[in-house]
Write a protein that holds these residues in place. Sequence first.
Motif, PDB file in Angstrom:
ATOM      1  N   LYS A 247       0.863  -1.058  -0.268  1.00 44.06           N
ATOM      2  CA  LYS A 247      -0.169   0.018  -0.131  1.00 44.06           C
ATOM      3  C   LYS A 247       0.852   1.321  -0.086  1.00 44.06           C
ATOM      4  CE  LYS A 247      -4.406  -1.593   2.271  1.00 44.06           C
ATOM      5  NZ  LYS A 247      -5.191  -1.418   3.658  1.00 44.06           N
ATOM      6  N   ALA A 248       1.740   1.269   0.981  1.00 43.24           N
ATOM      7  CA  ALA A 248       2.759   2.504   0.875  1.00 43.24           C
ATOM      8  C   ALA A 248       3.407   2.649  -0.363  1.00 43.24           C
ATOM      9  CB  ALA A 248       3.484   2.454   2.198  1.00 43.24           C
ATOM     10  N   ASN A 249       3.854   1.818  -1.150  1.00 45.30           N
ATOM     11  CA  ASN A 249       4.647   2.145  -2.402  1.00 45.30           C
ATOM     12  C   ASN A 249       3.845   1.892  -3.667  1.00 45.30           C
ATOM     13  OD1 ASN A 249       7.561   1.756  -1.925  1.00 45.30           O
ATOM     14  ND2 ASN A 249       6.915   0.420  -0.564  1.00 45.30           N
ATOM     15  N   ALA A 250       2.295   2.215  -3.420  1.00 45.25           N
ATOM     16  CA  ALA A 250       1.544   1.977  -4.522  1.00 45.25           C
ATOM     17  C   ALA A 250       1.748   2.964  -5.590  1.00 45.25           C
ATOM     18  CB  ALA A 250       0.126   2.545  -4.196  1.00 45.25           C
ATOM     19  N   GLU A 251       2.401   4.238  -5.061  1.00 47.30           N
ATOM     20  CA  GLU A 251       2.600   5.496  -6.226  1.00 47.30           C
ATOM     21  C   GLU A 251       3.815   5.277  -6.895  1.00 47.30           C
ATOM     22  OE1 GLU A 251       0.091   7.558  -7.007  1.00 47.30           O
ATOM     23  OE2 GLU A 251      -1.169   6.382  -5.553  1.00 47.30           O
ATOM     24  N   LEU A 252       4.637   4.413  -6.401  1.00 50.63           N
ATOM     25  CA  LEU A 252       6.102   4.287  -7.106  1.00 50.63           C
ATOM     26  C   LEU A 252       6.811   5.379  -7.360  1.00 50.63           C
ATOM     27  CD1 LEU A 252       5.173   1.021  -9.138  1.00 50.63           C
ATOM     28  CD2 LEU A 252       6.431   0.897  -6.719  1.00 50.63           C
ATOM     29  N   PRO A 253       7.022   6.423  -6.602  1.00 50.75           N
ATOM     30  CA  PRO A 253       7.788   7.835  -6.915  1.00 50.75           C
ATOM     31  C   PRO A 253       9.230   7.482  -7.289  1.00 50.75           C
ATOM     32  CG  PRO A 253       7.716   7.317  -4.417  1.00 50.75           C
ATOM     33  CD  PRO A 253       6.643   6.293  -5.082  1.00 50.75           C
ATOM     34  N   PRO A 258       6.752   8.302 -16.452  1.00 52.47           N
ATOM     35  CA  PRO A 258       5.312   8.213 -16.050  1.00 52.47           C
ATOM     36  C   PRO A 258       4.652   6.861 -16.697  1.00 52.47           C
ATOM     37  CG  PRO A 258       5.841  10.562 -16.997  1.00 52.47           C
ATOM     38  CD  PRO A 258       6.860   9.606 -17.180  1.00 52.47           C
ATOM     39  N   LYS A 259       5.073   6.449 -17.991  1.00 52.80           N
ATOM     40  CA  LYS A 259       4.359   4.956 -18.594  1.00 52.80           C
ATOM     41  C   LYS A 259       4.959   3.827 -17.862  1.00 52.80           C
ATOM     42  CE  LYS A 259       3.494   6.917 -23.168  1.00 52.80           C
ATOM     43  NZ  LYS A 259       3.772   6.801 -24.564  1.00 52.80           N
ATOM     44  N   ALA A 260       6.251   3.971 -17.574  1.00 54.18           N
ATOM     45  CA  ALA A 260       6.696   2.831 -16.828  1.00 54.18           C
ATOM     46  C   ALA A 260       6.299   2.545 -15.396  1.00 54.18           C
ATOM     47  CB  ALA A 260       8.140   3.012 -16.629  1.00 54.18           C
ATOM     48  N   ARG A 261       6.118   3.728 -14.885  1.00 55.86           N
ATOM     49  CA  ARG A 261       5.368   3.900 -13.437  1.00 55.86           C
ATOM     50  C   ARG A 261       3.872   3.244 -13.587  1.00 55.86           C
ATOM     51  NH1 ARG A 261       6.654   8.550 -12.140  1.00 55.86           N
ATOM     52  NH2 ARG A 261       4.482   9.810 -12.543  1.00 55.86           N
ATOM     53  N   GLN A 262       3.161   3.688 -14.440  1.00 56.68           N
ATOM     54  CA  GLN A 262       1.743   3.154 -14.734  1.00 56.68           C
ATOM     55  C   GLN A 262       1.813   1.789 -14.750  1.00 56.68           C
ATOM     56  OE1 GLN A 262      -0.203   5.254 -17.765  1.00 56.68           O
ATOM     57  NE2 GLN A 262      -2.353   4.969 -16.776  1.00 56.68           N
TER      58      GLN A 262
END
Length: 366
Positions: A247-253, A258-262
């Motif tokens: 849960k804490a890493n859901a945004e993967l900052p 952006p595409k890779a993160r999505q």
Amino acid sequence: MLAAGSSRVLDCCTVAQAIAAIEPGTETPGPLLFQTPALNTAVLIKALPPDHRFVDSRGQPRTRVGTKIYVPFDGRRLADGGQTTFFGTKQFQSAMAGLIDLDQAAKRAAFESDCAKLVMLDKLPSLAPFLLRDRLELSKIEVDRRYYQLPEDEWKLICSFIRAEFARIVDAILPDQRKANQEKFDRLLDKLWALSDVAGLEELADAFQIPRSDCLDTFYAWKGVIYFKFEFARAWPTMQPCFEWLKANAELPQIADPKARQGMQAVLRDVYGRLALAVKDVRERVKNYENSFEALFGDKGDPRPFLAFLKDAQEQFTVIGLSLARAQHMVEVWNTRSSSYPGRRMPGGAIRDLLAALVDLSRDEN
């Protein structure tokens, strides 16, 4: 799969190497599990075989968990490759024939004896230390304790928990037994634990309204479900940090593109969902068992839910064991990989590799 400790995996190879490395005179090791050298270099892995869905003789849908036998090319480097087959298939026989000279009577007899042990292990939904030791002892097979690494006090604690639950149920179904003769009641519990007195257990099967022909497997499955109830209660606190981390890493900052993160966020949500589904499956099935148990002790003392559970105990044992082993394996791999980073703050590449591994481990067919 090979490196992480897991109740889905029994690393016979590493155990055999540890026994071989014991200095003479320092300790007396127990026997190896197998007589066939190739099997003592193998890794056993519980997984769903292609034919895992079937209908039993009573027309009930069932799930079967098989045993993969991985024989490495080099026992010192397990991950460098090897032969993998499901036990009980023609491919397994062919693979073993290539490793063993079955024309020699002594080697054939040893292999046939080892296959009898594999038949016993093949019936288990997981290779959890308690189940492994219990089945070996019931089958009167002596092995070195390194195969299950279960502390004696933990073994006794689990045994006491299961026996106490047996006693409450038998007392509820056969309320006159304890009143009439405590010693006879204790002997009945001993029979239920050891599964050795078939005639006595068949009489108990009549009281529980289950077919005599199924009573040994049904009573053992009941024993296994009680164990998984105990194990899940103990394991759940160790699983919670993994859910919290996901849960804490859901945004993967830490992933800049952006595409890779999505894309990775989608994988992370998938991993979270797979782990949550496995835990939910265990929790709901254990809760259903507990409800059937408690129904015996309500105001009306209704035995019907528990008798219904017993009729489906073998399926419940298999599915709970498979789901719990899968969830524990995922958490163990998460913990092993993430704990090497301060505060579990993993860089993007490491998270990508971790999530890929967790997706693989979440598949029953692994």
